[in-house]
Design a protein around this motif. Structure first.
Motif, PDB file in Angstrom:
ATOM      1  N   GLY A 112       4.714  -0.851  -8.088  1.00  0.00           N
ATOM      2  CA  GLY A 112       3.845   0.092  -8.763  1.00  0.00           C
ATOM      3  C   GLY A 112       2.501  -0.541  -9.054  1.00  0.00           C
ATOM      4  O   GLY A 112       2.323  -1.755  -8.917  1.00  0.00           O
ATOM      5  N   VAL A 113       1.545   0.276  -9.465  1.00  0.00           N
ATOM      6  CA  VAL A 113       0.191  -0.190  -9.742  1.00  0.00           C
ATOM      7  C   VAL A 113      -0.313   0.474 -11.023  1.00  0.00           C
ATOM      8  O   VAL A 113      -0.143   1.686 -11.208  1.00  0.00           O
ATOM      9  CB  VAL A 113      -0.768   0.143  -8.576  1.00  0.00           C
ATOM     10  N   ILE A 114      -0.918  -0.329 -11.899  1.00  0.00           N
ATOM     11  CA  ILE A 114      -1.585   0.181 -13.100  1.00  0.00           C
ATOM     12  C   ILE A 114      -3.052  -0.210 -13.050  1.00  0.00           C
ATOM     13  O   ILE A 114      -3.388  -1.377 -12.807  1.00  0.00           O
ATOM     14  CB  ILE A 114      -0.982  -0.395 -14.380  1.00  0.00           C
ATOM     15  N   GLY A 115      -3.932   0.751 -13.299  1.00  0.00           N
ATOM     16  CA  GLY A 115      -5.364   0.470 -13.428  1.00  0.00           C
ATOM     17  C   GLY A 115      -5.839   0.925 -14.794  1.00  0.00           C
ATOM     18  O   GLY A 115      -5.664   2.087 -15.166  1.00  0.00           O
ATOM     19  N   VAL A 116      -6.404   0.006 -15.566  1.00  0.00           N
ATOM     20  CA  VAL A 116      -6.883   0.311 -16.912  1.00  0.00           C
ATOM     21  C   VAL A 116      -8.400   0.242 -16.935  1.00  0.00           C
ATOM     22  O   VAL A 116      -8.984  -0.795 -16.624  1.00  0.00           O
ATOM     23  CB  VAL A 116      -6.296  -0.669 -17.940  1.00  0.00           C
ATOM     24  N   SER A 117      -9.044   1.347 -17.275  1.00  0.00           N
ATOM     25  CA  SER A 117     -10.504   1.400 -17.407  1.00  0.00           C
ATOM     26  C   SER A 117     -11.165   0.858 -16.142  1.00  0.00           C
ATOM     27  O   SER A 117     -11.048   1.453 -15.080  1.00  0.00           O
ATOM     28  CB  SER A 117     -10.932   0.623 -18.660  1.00  0.00           C
ATOM     29  N   GLY A 118     -11.839  -0.293 -16.240  1.00  0.00           N
ATOM     30  CA  GLY A 118     -12.526  -0.843 -15.079  1.00  0.00           C
ATOM     31  C   GLY A 118     -11.612  -1.257 -13.949  1.00  0.00           C
ATOM     32  O   GLY A 118     -12.069  -1.495 -12.820  1.00  0.00           O
ATOM     33  N   GLY A 119     -10.313  -1.330 -14.200  1.00  0.00           N
ATOM     34  CA  GLY A 119      -9.376  -1.669 -13.133  1.00  0.00           C
ATOM     35  C   GLY A 119      -8.956  -0.477 -12.302  1.00  0.00           C
ATOM     36  O   GLY A 119      -8.309  -0.629 -11.261  1.00  0.00           O
ATOM     37  N   GLU A 120      -9.343   0.728 -12.744  1.00  0.00           N
ATOM     38  CA  GLU A 120      -8.903   1.934 -12.046  1.00  0.00           C
ATOM     39  C   GLU A 120      -9.383   2.023 -10.605  1.00  0.00           C
ATOM     40  O   GLU A 120      -8.596   2.364  -9.711  1.00  0.00           O
ATOM     41  CB  GLU A 120      -9.341   3.182 -12.837  1.00  0.00           C
ATOM     42  N   PRO A 121     -10.674   1.743 -10.298  1.00  0.00           N
ATOM     43  CA  PRO A 121     -11.087   1.842  -8.894  1.00  0.00           C
ATOM     44  C   PRO A 121     -10.279   0.934  -7.973  1.00  0.00           C
ATOM     45  O   PRO A 121      -9.956   1.313  -6.842  1.00  0.00           O
ATOM     46  CB  PRO A 121     -12.561   1.420  -8.927  1.00  0.00           C
TER      47      PRO A 121
ATOM     48  N   ARG B  98     -12.641   4.303 -15.389  1.00  0.00           N
ATOM     49  CA  ARG B  98     -13.975   3.744 -15.602  1.00  0.00           C
ATOM     50  C   ARG B  98     -15.047   4.620 -14.978  1.00  0.00           C
ATOM     51  O   ARG B  98     -14.918   5.102 -13.858  1.00  0.00           O
ATOM     52  CB  ARG B  98     -14.061   2.349 -14.960  1.00  0.00           C
ATOM     53  N   ALA B  99     -16.121   4.800 -15.704  1.00  0.00           N
ATOM     54  CA  ALA B  99     -17.287   5.507 -15.176  1.00  0.00           C
ATOM     55  C   ALA B  99     -18.466   4.549 -15.122  1.00  0.00           C
ATOM     56  O   ALA B  99     -18.626   3.696 -15.993  1.00  0.00           O
ATOM     57  CB  ALA B  99     -17.638   6.698 -16.060  1.00  0.00           C
ATOM     58  N   TYR B 100     -19.281   4.675 -14.101  1.00  0.00           N
ATOM     59  CA  TYR B 100     -20.483   3.856 -14.005  1.00  0.00           C
ATOM     60  C   TYR B 100     -21.525   4.380 -14.985  1.00  0.00           C
ATOM     61  O   TYR B 100     -21.554   5.555 -15.321  1.00  0.00           O
ATOM     62  CB  TYR B 100     -21.035   3.898 -12.582  1.00  0.00           C
ATOM     63  N   ARG B 101     -22.412   3.490 -15.451  1.00  0.00           N
ATOM     64  CA  ARG B 101     -23.463   3.828 -16.426  1.00  0.00           C
ATOM     65  C   ARG B 101     -22.844   4.375 -17.713  1.00  0.00           C
ATOM     66  O   ARG B 101     -23.021   5.528 -18.096  1.00  0.00           O
ATOM     67  CB  ARG B 101     -24.453   4.849 -15.859  1.00  0.00           C
ATOM     68  N   MET B 102     -22.105   3.524 -18.388  1.00  0.00           N
ATOM     69  CA  MET B 102     -21.451   3.933 -19.612  1.00  0.00           C
ATOM     70  C   MET B 102     -22.303   3.566 -20.815  1.00  0.00           C
ATOM     71  O   MET B 102     -22.999   2.572 -20.838  1.00  0.00           O
ATOM     72  CB  MET B 102     -20.079   3.266 -19.707  1.00  0.00           C
ATOM     73  N   LYS B 103     -22.264   4.416 -21.820  1.00  0.00           N
ATOM     74  CA  LYS B 103     -23.124   4.234 -22.975  1.00  0.00           C
ATOM     75  C   LYS B 103     -22.444   3.404 -24.054  1.00  0.00           C
ATOM     76  O   LYS B 103     -21.236   3.284 -24.124  1.00  0.00           O
ATOM     77  CB  LYS B 103     -23.489   5.601 -23.555  1.00  0.00           C
ATOM     78  N   ARG B 104     -23.271   2.874 -24.930  1.00  0.00           N
ATOM     79  CA  ARG B 104     -22.771   2.195 -26.110  1.00  0.00           C
ATOM     80  C   ARG B 104     -22.116   3.245 -27.005  1.00  0.00           C
ATOM     81  O   ARG B 104     -22.627   4.344 -27.156  1.00  0.00           O
ATOM     82  CB  ARG B 104     -23.940   1.534 -26.844  1.00  0.00           C
ATOM     83  N   ALA B 105     -20.984   2.922 -27.618  1.00  0.00           N
ATOM     84  CA  ALA B 105     -20.234   3.978 -28.277  1.00  0.00           C
ATOM     85  C   ALA B 105     -19.789   3.572 -29.676  1.00  0.00           C
ATOM     86  O   ALA B 105     -19.600   2.394 -29.984  1.00  0.00           O
ATOM     87  CB  ALA B 105     -19.005   4.333 -27.447  1.00  0.00           C
ATOM     88  N   ASN B 106     -19.631   4.582 -30.533  1.00  0.00           N
ATOM     89  CA  ASN B 106     -18.964   4.422 -31.819  1.00  0.00           C
ATOM     90  C   ASN B 106     -17.487   4.708 -31.594  1.00  0.00           C
ATOM     91  O   ASN B 106     -17.126   5.806 -31.169  1.00  0.00           O
ATOM     92  CB  ASN B 106     -19.545   5.404 -32.844  1.00  0.00           C
ATOM     93  N   HIS B 107     -16.642   3.724 -31.875  1.00  0.00           N
ATOM     94  CA  HIS B 107     -15.232   3.869 -31.540  1.00  0.00           C
ATOM     95  C   HIS B 107     -14.485   4.655 -32.610  1.00  0.00           C
ATOM     96  O   HIS B 107     -14.731   4.487 -33.805  1.00  0.00           O
ATOM     97  CB  HIS B 107     -14.591   2.487 -31.363  1.00  0.00           C
ATOM     98  N   PRO B 108     -13.543   5.526 -32.190  1.00  0.00           N
ATOM     99  CA  PRO B 108     -12.738   6.286 -33.143  1.00  0.00           C
ATOM    100  C   PRO B 108     -11.943   5.363 -34.060  1.00  0.00           C
ATOM    101  O   PRO B 108     -11.747   4.182 -33.775  1.00  0.00           O
ATOM    102  CB  PRO B 108     -11.811   7.105 -32.239  1.00  0.00           C
ATOM    103  N   ALA B 109     -11.443   5.953 -35.157  1.00  0.00           N
ATOM    104  CA  ALA B 109     -10.686   5.169 -36.136  1.00  0.00           C
ATOM    105  C   ALA B 109      -9.485   4.491 -35.499  1.00  0.00           C
ATOM    106  O   ALA B 109      -9.129   3.365 -35.856  1.00  0.00           O
ATOM    107  CB  ALA B 109     -10.243   6.074 -37.280  1.00  0.00           C
ATOM    108  N   ALA B 110      -8.834   5.159 -34.545  1.00  0.00           N
ATOM    109  CA  ALA B 110      -7.662   4.575 -33.882  1.00  0.00           C
ATOM    110  C   ALA B 110      -8.023   3.285 -33.169  1.00  0.00           C
ATOM    111  O   ALA B 110      -7.226   2.348 -33.107  1.00  0.00           O
ATOM    112  CB  ALA B 110      -7.070   5.573 -32.889  1.00  0.00           C
ATOM    113  N   ASP B 111      -9.228   3.217 -32.622  1.00  0.00           N
ATOM    114  CA  ASP B 111      -9.679   1.994 -31.966  1.00  0.00           C
ATOM    115  C   ASP B 111     -10.083   0.940 -32.979  1.00  0.00           C
ATOM    116  O   ASP B 111      -9.865  -0.258 -32.781  1.00  0.00           O
ATOM    117  CB  ASP B 111     -10.864   2.287 -31.047  1.00  0.00           C
ATOM    118  N   GLN B 112     -10.695   1.359 -34.081  1.00  0.00           N
ATOM    119  CA  GLN B 112     -11.147   0.417 -35.093  1.00  0.00           C
ATOM    120  C   GLN B 112      -9.981  -0.393 -35.643  1.00  0.00           C
ATOM    121  O   GLN B 112     -10.111  -1.588 -35.918  1.00  0.00           O
ATOM    122  CB  GLN B 112     -11.857   1.157 -36.232  1.00  0.00           C
ATOM    123  N   ASP B 113      -8.829   0.259 -35.802  1.00  0.00           N
ATOM    124  CA  ASP B 113      -7.659  -0.467 -36.303  1.00  0.00           C
ATOM    125  C   ASP B 113      -7.282  -1.607 -35.364  1.00  0.00           C
ATOM    126  O   ASP B 113      -6.896  -2.691 -35.814  1.00  0.00           O
ATOM    127  CB  ASP B 113      -6.471   0.489 -36.455  1.00  0.00           C
TER     128      ASP B 113
END
Length: 229
Positions: A81-90, A112-127
């Motif tokens: 099997g193969v898993i691609g996470v974010s930048g590993g997807e392509p 992953r998308a090219y030209r990604m913006k700086r982001a405010n992360h949701p609370a789930a990520d902040q934890d």
């Protein structure tokens, strides 16, 4: 629950390639489990594959997403099997396309998308960002940059370049996980993959972030990969 039957040395292995290069890889989880190659995010390293909860999977993280057929042969693995996470997807998608006869399942998380913006992360990520998970991620990032920044530079170029295949040509059973409120990669990217990969199963969540969805969906992802082995 994390299964760590592999020794510490398993995080620092090398595969000799036919042209004389060596490919760094790490193994974690269940040595007798379903073999799954893990393609890390951007930036990252093989160590990212050792950070995640594993149930019944033999996860193989690679430093550079190339020569996967040779690595599978080296490890005496036929199908996987193969898993691609974010930048590993392509790269995961490319392996599923190019080695489709050996790939039994493709799992994509937060594409992953090219030209990604700086982001405010949701609370789930902040934890996660404030806990031990972030320290582990930083360790993986540092490992990826330890010798050179050339790998990351190459990834950045590849993300913006035309691919050598189209998603519609992927013939591997595929499942996609993406958070609708992701502020790093927009949901439109996940929707595009879901609409393009034939018969892909899409799982769009409502209460995660770019990082936390990986942890919160991992049991479902593992079950999917095991069901196709």
């Amino acid at each position: 629950m994390t299964e760590t039957a592999f020794s510490d040395e398993s995080a620092h292995r090398l595969c000799p390639l036919p042209d004389g290069r060596k490919l760094g890889f790490a193994e974690s989880g269940d040595p007798q489990g379903v073999p799954v190659f893990y393609f890390h995010g951007f930036p990252g390293s093989r160590l990212e594959a050792t950070l995640l909860p594993v149930k019944g999977l033999r996860l193989i993280g690679v430093d550079r997403p190339e020569d996967i057929g040779a690595l599978a042969d080296f490890l005496e693995i036929g199908e996987f099997g193969v898993i691609g996470v974010s930048g590993g997807e392509p790269y995961a998608s490319s392996v599923a396309h190019g080695l489709g006869s050996r790939v039994n399942a493709l799992a994509l998380k937060q594409m992953r998308a090219y030209r990604m913006k700086r982001a405010n992360h949701p609370a789930a990520d902040q934890d996660l960002r404030e806990g031990p998970m972030m320290a582990a991620m930083v360790k993986s990032w540092r490992e990826g940059l330890k010798r050179s920044s050339l790998g990351i530079a190459a990834d950045a170029r590849i993300y913006g370049a035309p691919w050598h295949f189209v998603l519609e040509d992927i013939k591997v059973p595929t499942a996609i996980w993406h958070e609708r409120a992701d502020t790093v990669v927009p949901i439109s990217i996940g929707e595009h993959y879901a609409a393009s990969v034939p018969e892909a199963a899409a799982h769009f969540t409502e209460s995660n972030g770019h990082f936390s969805i990986v942890m919160n969906s991992y049991d479902a992802i593992a079950d999917f990969l095991k069901s196709k082995a």
